[in-house]
Design a protein around this motif. Structure first.
Motif, mmCIF file in Angstrom:
data_model
loop_
_atom_site.group_PDB
_atom_site.id
_atom_site.type_symbol
_atom_site.label_atom_id
_atom_site.label_comp_id
_atom_site.label_asym_id
_atom_site.label_seq_id
_atom_site.Cartn_x
_atom_site.Cartn_y
_atom_site.Cartn_z
ATOM 1 N N MET A 55 38.848 45.610 43.154
ATOM 2 C CA MET A 55 37.556 45.595 43.828
ATOM 3 C C MET A 55 36.506 44.904 42.961
ATOM 4 S SD MET A 55 35.240 48.736 45.265
ATOM 5 C CE MET A 55 34.568 49.257 43.699
ATOM 6 N N PHE A 56 36.479 45.218 41.689
ATOM 7 C CA PHE A 56 35.491 44.630 40.797
ATOM 8 C C PHE A 56 35.807 43.165 40.487
ATOM 9 C CE2 PHE A 56 35.270 49.187 40.059
ATOM 10 C CZ PHE A 56 33.926 49.392 40.299
ATOM 11 N N ILE A 57 37.088 42.850 40.401
ATOM 12 C CA ILE A 57 37.473 41.451 40.168
ATOM 13 C C ILE A 57 37.069 40.587 41.360
ATOM 14 C CG2 ILE A 57 39.447 39.895 39.925
ATOM 15 C CD1 ILE A 57 40.823 42.147 38.318
ATOM 16 N N LEU A 61 34.290 37.525 41.345
ATOM 17 C CA LEU A 61 34.670 36.180 41.779
ATOM 18 C C LEU A 61 33.798 35.713 42.936
ATOM 19 C CD1 LEU A 61 38.556 36.332 41.563
ATOM 20 C CD2 LEU A 61 37.014 34.991 40.134
ATOM 21 N N LEU A 62 33.569 36.581 43.913
ATOM 22 C CA LEU A 62 32.713 36.226 45.041
ATOM 23 C C LEU A 62 31.289 35.943 44.573
ATOM 24 C CD1 LEU A 62 32.404 35.952 48.127
ATOM 25 C CD2 LEU A 62 31.847 38.388 48.159
ATOM 26 N N PHE A 63 30.793 36.752 43.678
ATOM 27 C CA PHE A 63 29.445 36.548 43.139
ATOM 28 C C PHE A 63 29.358 35.236 42.365
ATOM 29 C CE2 PHE A 63 26.094 37.449 39.927
ATOM 30 C CZ PHE A 63 25.035 37.590 40.811
ATOM 31 N N GLY A 64 30.376 34.928 41.574
ATOM 32 C CA GLY A 64 30.396 33.676 40.821
ATOM 33 C C GLY A 64 30.446 32.451 41.715
ATOM 34 N N LEU A 68 27.621 29.508 42.114
ATOM 35 C CA LEU A 68 27.935 28.084 41.990
ATOM 36 C C LEU A 68 27.492 27.302 43.213
ATOM 37 C CD1 LEU A 68 31.456 28.096 40.302
ATOM 38 C CD2 LEU A 68 29.320 27.225 39.350
ATOM 39 N N ILE A 69 27.735 27.846 44.400
ATOM 40 C CA ILE A 69 27.300 27.172 45.630
ATOM 41 C C ILE A 69 25.781 27.062 45.655
ATOM 42 C CG2 ILE A 69 27.161 27.417 48.137
ATOM 43 C CD1 ILE A 69 29.998 28.632 48.000
#
Length: 80
Positions: A55-57, A61-64, A68-69
């Motif tokens: 869940m945290f990974i 990743l989604l936040f990163g 970037l977008i």
């Protein structure tokens, strides 16, 4: 950041008595942040003992990718 905070605390305690109104909110803030961080760390350790970290990974990743977008999507302003 920690050193800036310590410097501010030093300035508050070394300031004249007229600014002692800032001392009580500072002490309350320090105590409440210490208690809340202790509770969150305790919950997080208990959670990780029972569950996996996917869940945290996936959140990180989604936040990163979102950052970037956002960063690549904002045009830079030209300097004149």
């Amino acid at each position: 950041i920690t050193l800036a905070g310590l410097s501010a605390v030093k300035n508050i305690f070394n300031s004249p008595i007229s600014s002692s109104n800032e001392t009580l909110p500072l002490i309350i803030g320090i105590i409440s942040s210490a208690i809340s961080s202790w509770l969150v760390i305790d919950w997080f350790i208990q959670y990780l003992q029972k569950n996996k970290t996917w869940m945290f990974i996936s959140y990180r990743l989604l936040f990163g990718v979102t950052l970037l977008i956002w960063w690549l999507g904002i045009p830079t302003s030209s300097v004149k």
